[in-house]
Design a protein around this motif. Structure first.
Motif, short mmCIF file in Angstrom:
data_model
loop_
_atom_site.label_atom_id
_atom_site.label_comp_id
_atom_site.label_asym_id
_atom_site.label_seq_id
_atom_site.Cartn_x
_atom_site.Cartn_y
_atom_site.Cartn_z
N ALA A 130 19.05 27.39 -49.95
CA ALA A 130 18.27 26.26 -50.47
C ALA A 130 19.17 25.05 -50.71
N ARG A 131 20.34 25.31 -51.26
CA ARG A 131 21.29 24.21 -51.50
C ARG A 131 21.79 23.63 -50.18
N ALA A 132 22.01 24.51 -49.19
CA ALA A 132 22.46 24.04 -47.88
C ALA A 132 21.38 23.17 -47.22
N ALA A 133 20.13 23.56 -47.37
CA ALA A 133 19.05 22.76 -46.78
C ALA A 133 19.03 21.35 -47.36
N ARG A 134 19.22 21.25 -48.67
CA ARG A 134 19.26 19.92 -49.29
C ARG A 134 20.44 19.11 -48.78
N LEU B 14 16.03 26.80 -44.80
CA LEU B 14 14.87 27.00 -45.67
C LEU B 14 14.17 28.32 -45.39
N ARG B 15 14.11 28.75 -44.14
CA ARG B 15 13.43 30.01 -43.84
C ARG B 15 14.15 31.18 -44.52
N LEU B 16 15.47 31.01 -44.78
CA LEU B 16 16.25 32.06 -45.44
C LEU B 16 16.34 31.84 -46.94
N ALA B 17 15.74 30.75 -47.43
CA ALA B 17 15.76 30.46 -48.86
C ALA B 17 14.57 31.05 -49.59
N LEU B 18 13.59 31.58 -48.83
CA LEU B 18 12.47 32.26 -49.48
C LEU B 18 12.99 33.50 -50.20
N PRO B 19 12.54 33.88 -51.40
CA PRO B 19 11.47 33.24 -52.16
C PRO B 19 11.95 32.20 -53.18
N VAL B 20 13.22 31.79 -53.09
CA VAL B 20 13.72 30.80 -54.04
C VAL B 20 13.00 29.46 -53.86
N VAL B 21 12.68 29.13 -52.61
CA VAL B 21 11.94 27.91 -52.29
C VAL B 21 10.49 28.30 -51.99
N ALA B 22 9.54 27.50 -52.47
CA ALA B 22 8.12 27.81 -52.29
C ALA B 22 7.72 27.75 -50.82
N VAL C 104 8.43 25.20 -47.40
CA VAL C 104 9.15 25.66 -46.21
C VAL C 104 8.31 25.42 -44.95
N ALA C 105 7.01 25.72 -45.02
CA ALA C 105 6.16 25.66 -43.82
C ALA C 105 6.16 24.28 -43.16
N VAL D 236 3.01 29.22 -40.01
CA VAL D 236 1.73 29.76 -40.49
C VAL D 236 1.96 31.05 -41.27
N ALA D 237 2.80 31.93 -40.73
CA ALA D 237 3.07 33.20 -41.41
C ALA D 237 3.68 32.98 -42.78
N VAL D 238 4.63 32.03 -42.88
CA VAL D 238 5.24 31.72 -44.17
C VAL D 238 4.20 31.15 -45.13
N LEU D 239 3.38 30.23 -44.63
CA LEU D 239 2.39 29.58 -45.48
C LEU D 239 1.43 30.59 -46.08
N LEU D 240 1.02 31.57 -45.31
CA LEU D 240 0.01 32.52 -45.78
C LEU D 240 0.53 33.45 -46.85
N THR D 241 1.84 33.41 -47.15
CA THR D 241 2.36 34.17 -48.28
C THR D 241 2.15 33.44 -49.60
N ALA D 242 1.76 32.16 -49.54
CA ALA D 242 1.51 31.39 -50.76
C ALA D 242 0.13 31.74 -51.32
N ALA D 243 -0.05 31.48 -52.61
CA ALA D 243 -1.35 31.73 -53.23
C ALA D 243 -2.39 30.80 -52.64
#
Length: 904
Positions: free
Chosen positions: A644-648, A664-672, A676-677, A704-711
């Motif tokens: 997450a820090r590297a992405a920033r 960011l794809r590797l920062a889940l679940p630290v980043v919402a 990421v999507a 899409v797959a990442v997004l669908l893990t959100a509430a």
């Protein structure tokens, strides 16, 4: 039906297909029942395990629903009135009525319990192959799960130990070495496994490695637990040092070309970091072998230094030196330093003298050491029974006795070399104890005019600057007698040749390139990767990219562990950035003073961990396996936070969406997931611009797959529509407008479109859905999405009217089309819409074009020209311009204006 809990829970139907077990809670219920098939698990216990913190009010009803769904999944043919034959209700709970032999954990336990000494170890090999990962991940960290995992893991290590005993009894020590190293990487305090590893190494003719294994075991136990090794391990070390005959095992095909353990006077040299199958096979070392021949042809008075990192092939090359010297009539002695805080004193020299005594003429050895007595036996007591010499004179002064010992050994070797040339090989010299270092220095100073050749192997990156051996090696390298061979990595041609030896086939060029990039050409790393690839029958580049064999990790972990603490911390962060990284980005992430950071990185470059890249602001790991080991040393949550820090840092530095998404794809679940999507979608857009359409579609599917893990929420629905229409537009450009994958996306969008409020952000999805179904001949589906006139926000109605106008125009209903398109234009709000993603299209122009055509057909050419003029003023990309030109040509054709049609 078969259940598998030795890894993620799986249920396999009789035809082998996997059953969909539903939600995590349902899976947890089945996992708890599968732990003890045939035994009742109480309802209250199931509830306590499912909701350990605070069960909901309707916990019992929820549990019953989970059981009901599981019954339907596990028994799809069962009638609604039939009783379940798999998940049976039995007071006070439920029982899994399944033969224990159909549960992999029960089958595994039975195989271990049945195994007896003398049985075929293949039985335990097959049982261990049932393990697919950590058992029962569905149960989280509950007490039941922890207890059951501990029981299963203990049973697994019991199987590994019993299998090793059986292999040792059958004379197959090489398999024990590989299996024990992998087991110790997971559980480094199991003394029985350490003992099996030491014995296997010894029976493979690798005495020095066996003692090194003891040193590693002692370091782990003392440093981590504050205890010494147990009596069995200490006794085994002593027996190895004394070459006890009780250690000899069954004859083995692997050791048939080696000297017998019962007669260890001949020099035996093995490379602990090279697979047994390839010992003796040198690839890519023609220049070094030519230099070795020149040194040996001098018949003495020379010093050969062989240096490089772990696994680079020093030991293999030194073994070749010993073999070529023996073929030339040299008396050969081989010894090696031992890793550890307190390495055995004089062990390398004891080994070397034992070899010399076993390969030279006995009378010549006796005559050479006669003036001093049996000094070699002072270093190796076993030589007292071999050399018929009196014991050396005992001196009261300890310093004088040590001086006499050093001088007597050196002089005795010089005297022997006058009649028989002598080669002394000391490998792993960076681990030499201080007395052995002193003896090496004295011997090197006596080379001139002698028949002695010294061959020394060491790792420059592991020389302790404060230890005497560092100064000694520096002095040796500066000697006028020295020839220094610094071993480089193998070339791609060499790797291809090595691959052919392992796999008996030509490796694909891409696989060779991946192996070269990941290993830096290190022969040991290449060999380990090839060994696993060959065993798994997967020689493709993708498989080569993913593997990090356990023995490779252990070697690299030890290498990293010797670096300064701050450097290890910096490398851990750099490993997150990738094989090659920008130093300014690393500085942004670490927040270390810039000069301190560059000083730290200089140490890494000097140690060969990092190398300079073409760009002066960038560095790269010397090979990817080193980076991956540093990466895996950190816990998953720490890695996620660093990503997450590297992405920033990459984003703030102006990096591409593709580069940001990689972190960011590797920062889940630290980043919402909602954060990421969209970045993954932007990366897909960049891929589309590069015409990498398949990559673009893959990134959008991932988004899409990442997004669908959100509430579930309005925001998620809006973003899902955006992602799916991007994916549909992308596939329409490559697969065809009405292709099946496109239809699938619009079908998935339909329920979301029905429930989401039609805000401007979803207009691309509405439009894409309407266009697809209009072209497909289903205008009723478009109308069904629109509210009645005047109800709610206008966008759904506008989109429906536009596409109804298209449909009417296509069927010659000009008045109807005109009415619908005019209504759509009149309903447009006073705000512009953003361009559609992927195609860069302006929807207002999308209304003005067909509206111009209908006005022209209705005879109102002024209105048609006004619509076209407005459409031309709209911004947009190439597709937009093509669209406007198309309708300009239609209007001109309606007026029979051939020149204008041609101009358009």
């Amino acid at each position: 039906m078969e259940l598998r809990i030795l890894g993620p829970l799986e249920a396999a139907a009789p035809d082998g297909s996997l059953v969909d077990l539903g939600t995590p809670k349902q899976r947890a219920v089945l996992a708890m029942l599968a732990v003890r098939p045939g035994r009742v698990v109480a309802v209250q216990r199931l509830i306590d395990e499912l909701w350990s913190d605070e069960p909901p009010e309707r916990a019992l009803a929820s549990l019953q629903a989970y059981v009901s769904r599981l019954r339907r999944a596990l028994e799809p043919g069962r009638g609604s009135r039939d009783r379940s034959a798999v998940l049976v209700s039995r007071a006070p709970g439920y029982v899994l009525a399944l033969d224990p032999a159909r549960v992999d954990a029960s089958r595994f336990a039975a195989a271990v319990e049945r195994f007896r000494p003398g049985d075929d170890p293949a039985l335990l090999t097959a049982a261990l192959s049932l393990w697919r990962g950590d058992p029962l991940p569905e149960l989280g960290d509950s007490p039941v799960a922890h207890a059951e995992r501990s029981r299963l893991q203990e049973l697994r290590f019991t199987a590994i130990e019993r299998r090793s005993d059986a292999l040792l009894a059958m004379g197959r020590p090489a398999e024990v070495v590989y299996g024990s190293e992998a087991a110790l990487a997971e559980s480094p305090y199991r003394e029985r496994v350490w003992a099996q590893l030491m014995l296997a190494l010894y029976r493979s003719g690798r005495q020095a490695d066996a003692l090194a294994a003891y040193a590693r075991a002692r370091t782990a136990l003392v440093d981590d637990l504050g205890i010494e090794p147990g009596p069995e391990l200490q006794r085994l070390e002593s027996d190895i040092l004394r070459h006890c005959e009780s250690l000899a095992g069954a004859a083995s095909p692997e050791t048939s070309d080696m000297p017998e353990i019962r007669a260890p006077l001949r020099p035996v040299m093995q490379d602990a970091t090279k697979p047994d199958a390839e010992r003796g096979a040198l690839v890519g070392r023609d220049e070094e072998l030519a230099a070795i021949d020149r040194v040996l042809d001098g018949r003495g008075g020379r010093l050969l230094l062989v240096s490089g990192g772990p696994g680079i092939g020093k030991s293999a090359l030194l073994r070749e030196v010993a073999d070529r010297a023996a073929a030339r009539g040299f008396a050969v002695g081989v010894g090696g330093g031992v890793d550890g805080r307190q390495p055995p004193v004089f062990l390398p020299w004891a080994q070397a003298l034992r070899g010399v005594a076993g390969t030279a003429d006995e009378a010549a050895v006796v005559a050479a050491f006669a003036p001093y007595g049996n000094l070699p036996a002072v270093l190796d007591p076993a030589l007292a029974e071999v050399l018929p010499l009196p014991a050396p004179e005992r001196l009261a002064d300890a310093e004088l006795a040590r001086s006499r010992l050093y001088q007597g050994i050196v002089d005795g070797l010089r005297r022997l070399s006058a009649t028989t040339p002598v080669l002394l090989v000391l490998d792993d010299a960076h681990h030499l104890d201080n007395p052995s270092t002193t003896l090496l220095t004295l011997c090197s100073r006596s080379l001139a005019g002698s028949g002695i050749t010294l061959a020394i192997g060491y790792r420059p990156g592991e020389l302790d600057a404060e230890a005497p051996v560092a100064d000694a090696v520096t002095a040796l390298a500066a000697s006028a007698h020295a020839v220094h061979l610094r071993l480089p990595g193998l070339s791609t041609e060499d790797i291809a040749a090595l691959g052919a030896r392992y796999t008996e086939r030509a490796l694909p060029d891409e696989t060779v390139r991946v192996l070269a990039d990941r290993t830096g050409g290190n022969p040991f790393f290449v060999g380990e990767l090839l060994q696993v690839l060959a065993a798994e029958h997967a020689l493709d580049a993708d498989a080569a990219r993913k593997l990090v064999p356990a023995r490779v990790q252990e070697v690299l972990r030890r290498r990293l562990g010797r670096l300064p603490e701050q450097l290890r911390a910096v490398l851990a962060v750099a490993a997150v950035l990738g094989r090659e990284f920008e130093v300014p980005v690393l500085h942004e992430m670490t927040q270390i003073d810039e000069l301190d950071l560059y000083d730290t990185l200089d140490i890494a470059v000097a140690a060969g961990v990092l190398v300079a890249a073409d760009d002066p602001a960038r560095l790269r790991f010397s090979h990817d396996l080193l980076r991956q080991t540093a990466y895996l040393e950190q816990g998953p949550l720490r890695r996620a936070r660093l990503h997450a820090r590297a992405a920033r840092a990459v984003r703030d530095g102006g990096g591409s969406a593709t580069a940001v998404a990689a972190h960011l794809r590797l920062a889940l679940p630290v980043v919402a997931a909602l954060d990421v999507a969209p970045v993954l979608a932007d990366a897909g857009g960049e891929a589309y611009e590069r015409t990498a359409h398949a990559e673009a579609a893959a990134l959008l599917r991932e988004a899409v797959a990442v997004l669908l893990t959100a509430a579930a929420s309005q925001e998620r629905d809006v973003l899902e529509l955006d992602l799916r229409v991007r994916l549909a537009f992308t596939m329409q450009a490559t697969d065809g407008y009405l292709a099946e994958p496109v239809a699938e996306q619009y079908a998935l969008m339909e329920p979301v479109l029905r429930r989401v409020r039609p805000v401007p952000r979803i207009v691309p999805a509405l439009w894409g859905y309407a266009s697809f179904h209009t072209v497909a001949g289903h205008p009723d589906k478009v109308e069904a999405m629109a509210p009645p006139d005047g109800a709610g926000e206008p966008w759904a109605r506008i989109v429906a009217d536009v596409h109804a106008g298209y449909w009417a125009l296509g069927r010659g209903d000009v008045p109807g089309a005109r009415r619908l398109l005019r209504r759509a234009l009149d309903a447009l709000p006073d705000t512009d819409l953003p361009l559609f993603p992927v195609i860069g299209w302006d929807p207002i122009a999308g209304i003005l074009g067909p509206a111009a055509a209908t006005e022209s057909l209705a005879g109102d050419r002024a209105a048609a020209e006004a619509h076209l003029a407005e459409a031309r003023r709209r911004r947009g990309e190439l597709f937009n311009e093509m669209y406007v030109v198309h309708y300009t040509a239609l209007v001109a054709a309606d007026r029979l204006d051939a020149p204008e049609v041609e101009a358009a």
